[in-house]
Design a protein around this motif. Structure first.
Motif, PDB file in Angstrom:
ATOM      1  N   UNK A  90      40.886  29.416  35.948  1.00 11.89           N
ATOM      2  CA  UNK A  90      40.448  30.116  34.902  1.00 11.89           C
ATOM      3  C   UNK A  90      39.173  29.291  33.957  1.00 11.89           C
ATOM      4  N   UNK A  91      38.113  28.819  34.233  1.00 10.50           N
ATOM      5  CA  UNK A  91      36.899  28.394  33.992  1.00 10.50           C
ATOM      6  C   UNK A  91      37.132  27.106  34.317  1.00 10.50           C
TER       7      UNK A  91
ATOM      8  N   UNK B 228      34.515  31.091  37.759  1.00 13.96           N
ATOM      9  CA  UNK B 228      33.530  30.584  37.130  1.00 13.96           C
ATOM     10  C   UNK B 228      32.417  31.787  36.595  1.00 13.96           C
ATOM     11  N   UNK B 229      32.142  32.037  35.125  1.00 15.80           N
ATOM     12  CA  UNK B 229      31.482  32.764  35.520  1.00 15.80           C
ATOM     13  C   UNK B 229      29.335  32.507  35.444  1.00 15.80           C
ATOM     14  N   UNK B 230      29.835  31.730  35.265  1.00 10.60           N
ATOM     15  CA  UNK B 230      27.953  30.686  35.277  1.00 10.60           C
ATOM     16  C   UNK B 230      28.108  30.209  36.703  1.00 10.60           C
ATOM     17  N   UNK B 231      26.894  30.517  37.620  1.00 11.54           N
ATOM     18  CA  UNK B 231      26.471  30.999  38.738  1.00 11.54           C
ATOM     19  C   UNK B 231      26.208  29.052  38.921  1.00 11.54           C
ATOM     20  N   UNK B 232      25.144  28.719  38.479  1.00 13.58           N
ATOM     21  CA  UNK B 232      24.945  27.281  38.260  1.00 13.58           C
ATOM     22  C   UNK B 232      26.290  26.110  38.438  1.00 13.58           C
TER      23      UNK B 232
ATOM     24  N   UNK C 210      32.670  34.273  41.148  1.00 14.19           N
ATOM     25  CA  UNK C 210      31.579  33.919  40.319  1.00 14.19           C
ATOM     26  C   UNK C 210      31.828  35.282  39.661  1.00 14.19           C
ATOM     27  N   UNK C 211      31.649  35.134  38.100  1.00 16.62           N
ATOM     28  CA  UNK C 211      31.557  36.449  37.532  1.00 16.62           C
ATOM     29  C   UNK C 211      32.873  36.638  36.222  1.00 16.62           C
ATOM     30  N   UNK C 212      32.365  37.294  35.498  1.00 14.87           N
ATOM     31  CA  UNK C 212      33.328  37.291  34.418  1.00 14.87           C
ATOM     32  C   UNK C 212      35.000  37.569  34.999  1.00 14.87           C
TER      33      UNK C 212
ATOM     34  N   UNK D  10      41.279  27.963  30.452  1.00 17.98           N
ATOM     35  CA  UNK D  10      39.889  26.231  30.367  1.00 17.98           C
ATOM     36  C   UNK D  10      38.918  27.784  30.514  1.00 17.98           C
ATOM     37  N   UNK D  11      38.078  28.824  30.104  1.00 15.48           N
ATOM     38  CA  UNK D  11      37.819  28.560  29.900  1.00 15.48           C
ATOM     39  C   UNK D  11      36.970  29.532  27.985  1.00 15.48           C
ATOM     40  N   UNK D  12      36.559  30.697  28.219  1.00  8.76           N
ATOM     41  CA  UNK D  12      35.803  30.961  26.739  1.00  8.76           C
ATOM     42  C   UNK D  12      37.544  31.365  26.058  1.00  8.76           C
TER      43      UNK D  12
END
Ligand code: SAH
Ligand code: DHB
Ligand code: MG
Length: 220
Positions: free
Chosen positions: A63-64, A88-92, A114-116, A138-140
């Motif tokens: 996660x992350x 990963x939440x951030x597409x970039x 990709x997504x929350x 290792x995310x939010x």
């Protein structure tokens, strides 16, 4: 003892860690892509690889993802036919990671979703899959406990769950702290102390990534 000393010691041991070109290129590409430089240190990535190897992990959850630096270390522990799912939440970030994973020859084994992470994990409940033998969270940090509980549901006895950034330069022990990241770590800590489905410990670390640490939990 200072950051300078911690970094110098990490640097001293780099030769035995054996970070190769694909990993170094992943760091360079992440930097060039403007991603924050918060991936695990080389020696920490190697530790994740070694833990997943010891575990004999065939299916890994992360996660992350960021630029996929820890993902590469973990995926290299997989046997033939093993899989890694990273959220990963951030597409970039996911795009940079996908390129880094392809360069490392791991794109067949790894799926970047990709997504929350909370939403992806919810969707994953309804998918048929083998349990995860190893999870790296290792995310939010405010969502640490949510991710941990999901990972636990996706585990089997003997699975290992590792959570990054649990010391936050000591802030976790500062009772005055109202930092949402710190509160996220404390919520996990308090829940683990009461959770009889796992046996857990917390290890503080210093090094090129400053002063932080990992929680490690084995599913009973
Ligand atoms: N594991 C990586 C570092 C991850 S940094 C390594 O060591 O190489 C944390 C990542 O979590 C960032 O890329 C960030 O975009 C992502 N993230 C933050 N909140 C998220 C969320 N709600 N769902 C999924 N990913 C999230
Ligand atoms: C941060 C996040 C991380 O996952 C990490 O390893 C270090 C720092 C951060 O958000 O500052
Ligand atoms: Mg981290």
């Amino acid at each position: 003892m200072t950051q300078e000393t911690w970094s110098a010691v990490d640097e001293n041991f780099l030769p035995l860690v054996g970070e190769d070109a694909a990993l170094r290129e992943a760091t360079v590409a992440s930097h060039e892509g403007g991603l924050p430089p918060i991936q695990v240190a080389p020696n920490q990535g190697k530790l994740l690889y070694m833990l997943a190897t010891l575990r004999g992990a065939r299916n890994i959850l992360e996660v992350g993802t960021l630029g996929g630096y820890s993902t590469i270390w973990l995926a290299r522990a997989l046997p033939e036919g093993g899989t890694l799912t990273t959220l990963e939440i951030d597409p970039k970030h996911a795009e940079v990671a996908s390129k880094n994973l392809a360069r490392a020859g791991l794109d067949k084994k790894v799926r970047v979703r990709v997504g929350k992470a909370s939403e992806t994990l919810e969707a994953m409940r309804f998918e048929k899959r083998e349990p995860f033998d190893f999870t790296f969270i290792d995310a939010d940090k405010p969502s640490n406990l949510d991710y941990f509980d999901r990972a636990l549901d996706f585990s089997r006895p003997g699975s290992l769950i590792v959570v990054d950034n649990i010391a936050r330069a000591g802030k976790v022990a500062d009772a005055q702290s109202t930092d949402a990241n710190v509160l996220g770590v404390r919520r996990l800590r308090d829940a683990l102390a009461k959770n009889d489905r796992v046996t857990a410990t917390a290890i503080q670390t210093v090094g090129s990534k400053g002063y932080d640490g990992f929680v490690l939990a084995i599913v009973k």
